[in-house]
Design a protein around this motif. Sequence first.
Motif, PDB file in Angstrom:
ATOM      1  N   LYS A 219     -14.235 -11.352   8.421  1.00  0.00           N
ATOM      2  CA  LYS A 219     -15.320 -10.624   7.755  1.00  0.00           C
ATOM      3  C   LYS A 219     -15.174 -10.662   6.238  1.00  0.00           C
ATOM      4  O   LYS A 219     -16.143 -10.443   5.510  1.00  0.00           O
ATOM      5  CB  LYS A 219     -15.375  -9.178   8.240  1.00  0.00           C
ATOM      6  CG  LYS A 219     -14.218  -8.298   7.761  1.00  0.00           C
ATOM      7  CD  LYS A 219     -14.397  -6.864   8.216  1.00  0.00           C
ATOM      8  CE  LYS A 219     -13.288  -5.958   7.678  1.00  0.00           C
ATOM      9  NZ  LYS A 219     -13.458  -4.557   8.138  1.00  0.00           N
ATOM     10  N   ASN A 220     -13.951 -10.933   5.745  1.00  0.00           N
ATOM     11  CA  ASN A 220     -13.714 -11.003   4.303  1.00  0.00           C
ATOM     12  C   ASN A 220     -12.517 -11.898   4.037  1.00  0.00           C
ATOM     13  O   ASN A 220     -11.374 -11.430   4.040  1.00  0.00           O
ATOM     14  CB  ASN A 220     -13.483  -9.615   3.714  1.00  0.00           C
ATOM     15  CG  ASN A 220     -13.371  -9.634   2.200  1.00  0.00           C
ATOM     16  OD1 ASN A 220     -13.323 -10.702   1.581  1.00  0.00           O
ATOM     17  ND2 ASN A 220     -13.322  -8.461   1.595  1.00  0.00           N
ATOM     18  N   SER A 221     -12.774 -13.172   3.806  1.00  0.00           N
ATOM     19  CA  SER A 221     -11.686 -14.121   3.582  1.00  0.00           C
ATOM     20  C   SER A 221     -11.133 -14.052   2.166  1.00  0.00           C
ATOM     21  O   SER A 221     -10.235 -14.813   1.815  1.00  0.00           O
ATOM     22  CB  SER A 221     -12.164 -15.544   3.878  1.00  0.00           C
ATOM     23  OG  SER A 221     -13.221 -15.900   2.995  1.00  0.00           O
ATOM     24  N   GLY A 222     -11.639 -13.131   1.367  1.00  0.00           N
ATOM     25  CA  GLY A 222     -11.127 -12.946   0.015  1.00  0.00           C
ATOM     26  C   GLY A 222      -9.907 -12.058  -0.052  1.00  0.00           C
ATOM     27  O   GLY A 222      -9.411 -11.772  -1.147  1.00  0.00           O
ATOM     28  N   GLN A 223      -9.417 -11.622   1.116  1.00  0.00           N
ATOM     29  CA  GLN A 223      -8.237 -10.768   1.134  1.00  0.00           C
ATOM     30  C   GLN A 223      -7.427 -11.003   2.401  1.00  0.00           C
ATOM     31  O   GLN A 223      -7.933 -11.532   3.393  1.00  0.00           O
ATOM     32  CB  GLN A 223      -8.639  -9.296   1.033  1.00  0.00           C
ATOM     33  CG  GLN A 223      -9.573  -8.832   2.130  1.00  0.00           C
ATOM     34  CD  GLN A 223     -10.142  -7.440   1.888  1.00  0.00           C
ATOM     35  OE1 GLN A 223     -10.129  -6.933   0.771  1.00  0.00           O
ATOM     36  NE2 GLN A 223     -10.616  -6.800   2.945  1.00  0.00           N
TER      37      GLN A 223
ATOM     38  N   GLU B  44      -0.680  -0.808   6.849  1.00  0.00           N
ATOM     39  CA  GLU B  44      -1.572  -1.849   6.359  1.00  0.00           C
ATOM     40  C   GLU B  44      -1.808  -1.755   4.848  1.00  0.00           C
ATOM     41  O   GLU B  44      -1.888  -0.676   4.285  1.00  0.00           O
ATOM     42  CB  GLU B  44      -2.937  -1.768   7.060  1.00  0.00           C
ATOM     43  CG  GLU B  44      -2.890  -1.986   8.554  1.00  0.00           C
ATOM     44  CD  GLU B  44      -2.678  -0.693   9.341  1.00  0.00           C
ATOM     45  OE1 GLU B  44      -2.312   0.345   8.692  1.00  0.00           O
ATOM     46  OE2 GLU B  44      -2.869  -0.696  10.559  1.00  0.00           O
ATOM     47  N   LYS B  45      -1.917  -2.919   4.244  1.00  0.00           N
ATOM     48  CA  LYS B  45      -2.350  -3.011   2.858  1.00  0.00           C
ATOM     49  C   LYS B  45      -3.129  -4.301   2.698  1.00  0.00           C
ATOM     50  O   LYS B  45      -2.748  -5.344   3.238  1.00  0.00           O
ATOM     51  CB  LYS B  45      -1.169  -3.002   1.887  1.00  0.00           C
ATOM     52  CG  LYS B  45      -1.616  -3.070   0.429  1.00  0.00           C
ATOM     53  CD  LYS B  45      -0.459  -2.999  -0.539  1.00  0.00           C
ATOM     54  CE  LYS B  45      -0.958  -3.079  -1.980  1.00  0.00           C
ATOM     55  NZ  LYS B  45       0.153  -2.981  -2.969  1.00  0.00           N
ATOM     56  N   LEU B  46      -4.246  -4.252   1.963  1.00  0.00           N
ATOM     57  CA  LEU B  46      -5.056  -5.431   1.696  1.00  0.00           C
ATOM     58  C   LEU B  46      -4.701  -5.990   0.324  1.00  0.00           C
ATOM     59  O   LEU B  46      -4.579  -5.251  -0.651  1.00  0.00           O
ATOM     60  CB  LEU B  46      -6.541  -5.079   1.753  1.00  0.00           C
ATOM     61  CG  LEU B  46      -7.077  -4.676   3.125  1.00  0.00           C
ATOM     62  CD1 LEU B  46      -8.501  -4.153   3.015  1.00  0.00           C
ATOM     63  CD2 LEU B  46      -7.019  -5.855   4.090  1.00  0.00           C
ATOM     64  N   ALA B  47      -4.522  -7.318   0.266  1.00  0.00           N
ATOM     65  CA  ALA B  47      -4.187  -7.993  -0.984  1.00  0.00           C
ATOM     66  C   ALA B  47      -5.201  -9.101  -1.224  1.00  0.00           C
ATOM     67  O   ALA B  47      -5.603  -9.806  -0.282  1.00  0.00           O
ATOM     68  CB  ALA B  47      -2.781  -8.574  -0.919  1.00  0.00           C
TER      69      ALA B  47
END
Length: 267
Positions: free
Chosen positions: A148-152, A166-169
């Motif tokens: 859904k969001n390949s930018g992270q 969890e952490k998004l980078a």
Amino acid sequence: MTTSKNCISRLALVSIALLGAFLLPQAASAQDNQSTGGSFVDNFARLDTGRWYVSDGWNNGPHQNCTWSKKQVSIEDGMLQLQFIQSKAGERNYACGEIQTTKRYGYGTYEARYRTATGPGLNSAFFTYIGPADKKPHDEIDFEVLGKNSGQVQVNQYISAKGGNEKLAPVAGGADQGFNDYAFVWEKDRLRYYVNGKLVQDVTDPSKIPTNAQKIFFSLWGTDTLSGWMGKFAYGGEPATMQIKRVAFTAAGEKCLFPESITCKID
């Protein structure tokens, strides 16, 4: 190898309560050097069946809309290719690819260079895992790019089946648009995650650091039910592909194995 049930990979996002029912009554133990493999670099000139087991013929539960299939694992153009394709396989209408090491690995540096698949509802994952099928508690360390969001990329770890870390980078330019380097340095009292050489997560709480040696996995799978997490699944009509150029493990205390390795650059 043993039967598929004994080689089964982690049950992603299955409730902790259900997992706990299957855990053996043993404490998380120190790493067993007798069961762990040594340092290596694999550039996937071929699929080394002594190192890798190809998951085939099962799925990880109702959340997964594809069946693991060895037909979706190949070496092409000097890279490992994992595919997700519309094809009746087992109990599912889609087939997908996964490999896992035959050995377990302990403290050290884990690195991979890959491009993720494109498409909502897909998960391109590089992770380590051990669990009840191996007569161990569920320990896990993750890099997961959600379609859904390949930018992270999401990093996370489980300790005795307890996640919530969890952490998004960010992944500049998009994880599915080019090859990026993902690495984690796992020590007894510290766990560091890196994306393209940049530190994105530093865990120093021992209660949030796995202790059991684990197998290394690459997987590409989809879901019809976890849309809030991975996006609403929509098959694009063409196979989706995750491409892996390199994976390496450098045991703790050993010198870096290749010039681009993060172990050449950090303390």
